[in-house]
Design an enzyme around this catalytic site. Structure first.
Site, short mmCIF file in Angstrom:
data_model
loop_
_atom_site.label_atom_id
_atom_site.label_comp_id
_atom_site.label_asym_id
_atom_site.label_seq_id
_atom_site.Cartn_x
_atom_site.Cartn_y
_atom_site.Cartn_z
CG MET A 1 36.42 45.64 44.72
SD MET A 1 35.94 43.90 45.01
CE MET A 1 37.53 43.09 44.80
N GLY B 1 38.69 42.58 51.00
CA GLY B 1 39.69 42.85 49.97
C GLY B 1 39.00 43.15 48.67
CB SER B 2 42.04 43.61 47.78
OG SER B 2 42.03 43.84 49.18
NE ARG B 3 44.53 44.63 40.18
CZ ARG B 3 45.81 44.60 39.83
NH1 ARG B 3 46.70 45.16 40.60
NH2 ARG B 3 46.20 44.00 38.73
#
Length: 216
Positions: free
Chosen positions: A94, A180-182
């Site tokens: 992301m 964040g992020s993944r």
């Protein structure tokens, strides 16, 4: 934990739903803008822009699955597709322009939610495997699976909305990561490469884009 109350839309407005915690970041910016409007108008504009960015970043739009199959847990770009034993992992990175509310890829029962402290490397890098993360062990109608919410270089808080023994519906909101992020999904063992509908580099939408579907 974010608690089940976060899953029912706490933090929403009549016009736009926001992820829980938005006030913690947006309110100081808007208060600063009001103060600076009197003593330093240029700084007031900067604060307004900052508050507007926070609202935009924490947006939580409605989503509906586009078709049958396993759906993406996150908005963003597919950064990982790999086999891990008998299962396949799909990771979605992301970036700052994406919605950061994550969703359940399938119907499932939460067996365990585990927080692991770690580094804060860029979430698209190989080093991100050692980052702070929350792993969610799941049991689905098709077998065991897992979700992972992984912090990135700027993310400092992972907010799961779920707890052990929760029943998840496909597309349901399951958490978010501040800045964040993944998000990864480890597919049930019955899925193989031929069932995948995505590859690295593809752009996905959480709760909407289908990432895998069995032919039978």
């Amino acid at each position: 934990m974010g608690g089940r109350s976060a899953r029912t839309g706490r933090g929403a407005t009549s016009l736009m739903r926001y992820a829980p915690g938005v006030r913690r970041f947006a309110l100081p910016a808007f208060l600063a803008a009001a103060l600076f409007a009197v003593i330093a108008p240029p700084l007031s504009l900067v604060s307004l822009l900052g508050g507007g960015f926070v609202l935009w970043f924490f947006r939580d739009p409605e989503r509906r699955p586009s078709a049958q199959g396993i759906i993406s847990p996150a908005d963003g770009r597919v950064s990982v597709v790999r086999e891990e034993g008998e299962q396949i992992r799909i990771g979605v990175f992301m970036n700052v322009t994406d919605v950061h509310v994550n969703r359940a890829p399938f119907d499932a029962t939460v067996e365990r939610v585990t927080h692991r402290s770690g580094a804060h490397r860029p979430a698209f890098s190989k080093e991100s495997e050692r980052n702070e993360r929350v792993d969610v062990a799941l049991q689905t109608p098709e077998g065991p699976a897992e979700l992972s919410l992984i912090a990135g270089a700027f993310a400092r808080r992972i907010h799961p909305y779920i707890a052990e023994n929760d029943e998840l519906a496909r597309g349901e909101r399951i958490g978010h990561i501040d800045f964040g992020s993944r998000a990864d999904v480890l597919l049930p063992p019955c899925y193989d490469r031929s069932d995948l509908l995505v590859e690295e580099g593809d752009t996905l939408r959480a709760g909407e884009s289908v990432v895998a579907r069995r032919a039978d």
